[in-house]
Design a protein around this motif. Sequence first.
Motif, PDB file in Angstrom:
ATOM      1  N   GLU A 202      -3.569   2.065 -57.030  1.00 22.81           N
ATOM      2  CA  GLU A 202      -2.657   1.000 -56.424  1.00 22.81           C
ATOM      3  C   GLU A 202      -1.949   1.509 -55.412  1.00 22.81           C
ATOM      4  O   GLU A 202      -1.652   0.633 -54.111  1.00 22.81           O
TER       5      GLU A 202
ATOM      6  N   ARG B 189      -2.168  -0.347 -51.433  1.00 24.14           N
ATOM      7  CA  ARG B 189      -0.816  -1.096 -50.931  1.00 24.14           C
ATOM      8  C   ARG B 189      -0.643  -0.486 -49.821  1.00 24.14           C
ATOM      9  O   ARG B 189      -0.151  -0.910 -48.825  1.00 24.14           O
TER      10      ARG B 189
ATOM     11  N   ALA C 248      -3.560  -3.406 -58.717  1.00 24.64           N
ATOM     12  CA  ALA C 248      -2.041  -3.755 -59.402  1.00 24.64           C
ATOM     13  C   ALA C 248      -2.430  -4.231 -60.847  1.00 24.64           C
ATOM     14  O   ALA C 248      -1.630  -3.858 -61.667  1.00 24.64           O
TER      15      ALA C 248
END
Length: 996
Positions: A348, A352, A684
Amino acid sequence: MRLHRLDITAFGPFGATQSVDFDALSAAGLFLLHGPTGAGKTSVLDAVCYALYGSVPGARQSAQGMTLRSDHAAPGTRTEVTLDLTVAGRRLEITRQPPWERPKLRGKGMTTDKAQSWLREYDAAAGTWKDLSRSHQEIGEEITQLLGMSREQFCQVVLLPQGDFARFLRADAEARGRLLGRLFDTQRFAEVEKRLAERRRTTEAQVRDGDAALLADAHRMQQAAGDAMELPELSPGEPGLAETVLGAAAVARATAREQLTIAHCRLAAAESAQAAADRALADARELARLQRRFTEAQERARRLEEDADTHRAAQARMDRARKAEAVAPALELRDAAEAEHRRAAAAEARARALLPQSLADAGAAGLAAAARRAAEELGGLESARRAEQRLSDLLAERAGLDRQERADDDVLAEAESWLDGWDDRRTALQARIDTAQEAATRAEQLAGRREPAQQRLRAARLRDRLTGEADSAAAQERAARTRMLEAKAHWLDVRERRLNGIAAELAARLTDGEPCAVCGATEHPAPARKDAGHVDRAAEEQALTAYQEAEEAHTARERRLGAVREELAAATAEAGDTPTAQLTREADELERQYAEARRAASALHAAHEELRRAEQEHERRTAARQQAQLRAASRAARRDTLDRERAALETELAQARGGAASVAARAADLQRQAAQLTDAADAARLAEDTAQRLKDADARLADAAFRAGFDTPQAAADALLDDTGHRELQRRLDARHTEEAAVRAILAEADTASAARRPPAALADAEEAASAAARRLREAASARDAAARRCAELDRLSERATASVRRLAPLREEYDRVARLAALTAGTSADNERRMRLESYVLAARLEQVAAAATARLQRMSSGRYTLVHSDDRTGRGRSGLGLHVVDAWTGRERDTATLSGGETFFASLALALGLADVVTDEAGGVRLDTLFIDEGFGSLDDQTLDEVLDVLDSLRERDRSVGIVSHVPDLRRRIHAQLEVVKGRSGSVLRQRGH
């Protein structure tokens, strides 16, 4: 065979057509063929032979084909020989034309016509000639069958060459054998000798190979038997070899069987001793094993007692590990959940980090919505991407058309430049081919003239050399004749003086009271007295010896002169009167022309190849030009289509690119954004799920540790054993239990305890005794096996040797029979007393017939003085059975024919030739030879002998024969009225015929 007419055209020295009427010449029985040297007397006989057999006799046989043509003939006159004759009751006409060079009917140069032959037969009933054949082979076979003799036999018995028979008289047995072999065709008897010799060598080699194989088997048996077989030194083919080998083999087999029986007895004793030693060794080994077993068990019990504390601690550790195994699943589940959560959190964070700052805190749902929007925009650009790819392909195709246009322009320019000079190039190459072809034709024509020119040149050089030798030989002959006449006159004078004084010699031997050898009176009142000029018998014999030596010297000089003149005549006949220098120049010029023609002709193949390549290149250039023009027309239409499509695509793409450099770049940006948003949304959601699973795993682990009796999950984790540790600990516990049981069992055995109380076992002594017994057993078994193999090998080799002896027996008998026959036919056998070969035996019988037939005429020619006899005596190292001697009735002695004088040699060889003609005629089936020719030799005869020889020849008319004498002796022109004269001139020779 009777000759009627001969027509000669452009043959030999005869430039024009000449005819010979043999019927008119033969009416008198004898006719003369005369003329100066080199006029062409022998060419008449050559024409007869050529008409019959298609080739000329003897050494002139190589002068075939175009060289038979007369140099005096007109260019358009064809060489031709026609012979009209009767043979075997049939009237035939043979016409032959050799190959010749003539001018071409069209154009320049020469061409060669093939040889032609015709055979016709006269039909008496119809009074016309009918054609039989025009085939060379058929005509040759027909004439040979009718005459019953080959060309060599015909030339020997019809065209009697006196020089050959003079050499035949003086020749050795080998030379006579070669001539008689050709005439009587005894090659089949020589083939019999050769075949027998080959069979003897073949069977001898087979017998030797069989003996060699038998000896090889004998040596193998000797190697197998060792000292038990004695074999003497033998070689293949030696008598008694088979019996010796088989006897020695029988003795060796008996000895080997005795040795095998002894070996069996020794092996049985060794096996008994080995069994006893093995039993004693087994008992000693068992006692030693039980004693070691008891000692080892006591030692193992002591070690178990020492290790008791360690065993109890290990047992306690195993119990705690079994309790911790109930908590192990919860521990594994918690560790897996923790690892998965750490991986999801890291993924994750990475996803990001790639997003814009505006989306850094967005949740999984917000990220998924943004990814859907980017994907929708990307789908709207798919049509623009296809248009952009089409534009790229269109531009590449347009550039390719431009490159093709430039290449085709180069092709057209090059083709036009090459094709502009094609006509001139083709004309030049064709001219080169025509020139080389003419040179090749000229070289072929000159090649046929080279060898005849060289032959004439060699003959001219020989003629020049022999001219000087003939003059020298004539001078030597005249000097020898003078010395002979002087010696003869001196001998006759001495003989006459001795005869005149013979009374004085008789008176010198008279003795008073003894009778006179002449009148018988015992009183001698007035004996004759020797005068001053009286000579005795020794002086007379010395004078006679001197005369005989002078006569022999003269005879030798005379023979030498005759031989030189014959060689000179032959050389002159071939070379003619042309000077040697002129012939040399002509030959050199001919060689130069031939070399030039060959050099020019050598370019023919290259010229043909160059023209062929040029024509191929012309076709290729023309085709290339046409194809380039077609491609140019097609390109113009295609270029217009591509330009219109290009304009439309550029308008469409300008709207689709936006701010990007290209549609592809714009699509790549949108595709990357959609992928990044999708990855971030997925990462996520995965991180949220793994966090929840980790929390659930911690709760389940705490509950499992409490139920297993551990205070904390960590205490349970510490008590666990991995698979390897668990297995190792369990193995140690099991091994302890097994060892304790085994020790208790051993100590409880009665045999082991009893053995422990006995003295130690003597194992080394028992092993040594068993080893010695085993060694003796192996040696006995090896000796027995060796004896068995020896017997088997000797039996096998003996059987093979016996089979070989049986197989060779008939071959030996065949070899003995063939060897005796081969030695008998080869003249090397003791049974052949005269050492005479089979072919020589047949030839000797023929020579005996020839000598008998020749003697009938020789006695008449020599007034009964000479007789030819055949001799079987062997001379030197040569063959026997082919000797030829002459018996002189005046002396009663038999002497060699080589001692005859020149004139005697002539009529002896003539009688031999006529006798040989009779025998060969009878051998050929009795074919009548009504016309004979005798070539030269009459110049060596005196008048009386010449009359006798002519009488013999004239007597041949009794058998209805006519004889033609070929000679330039002037005296024969007065004696023989029927004549055929050969007159030579600058335009060639002509024939003049005079009847009787």
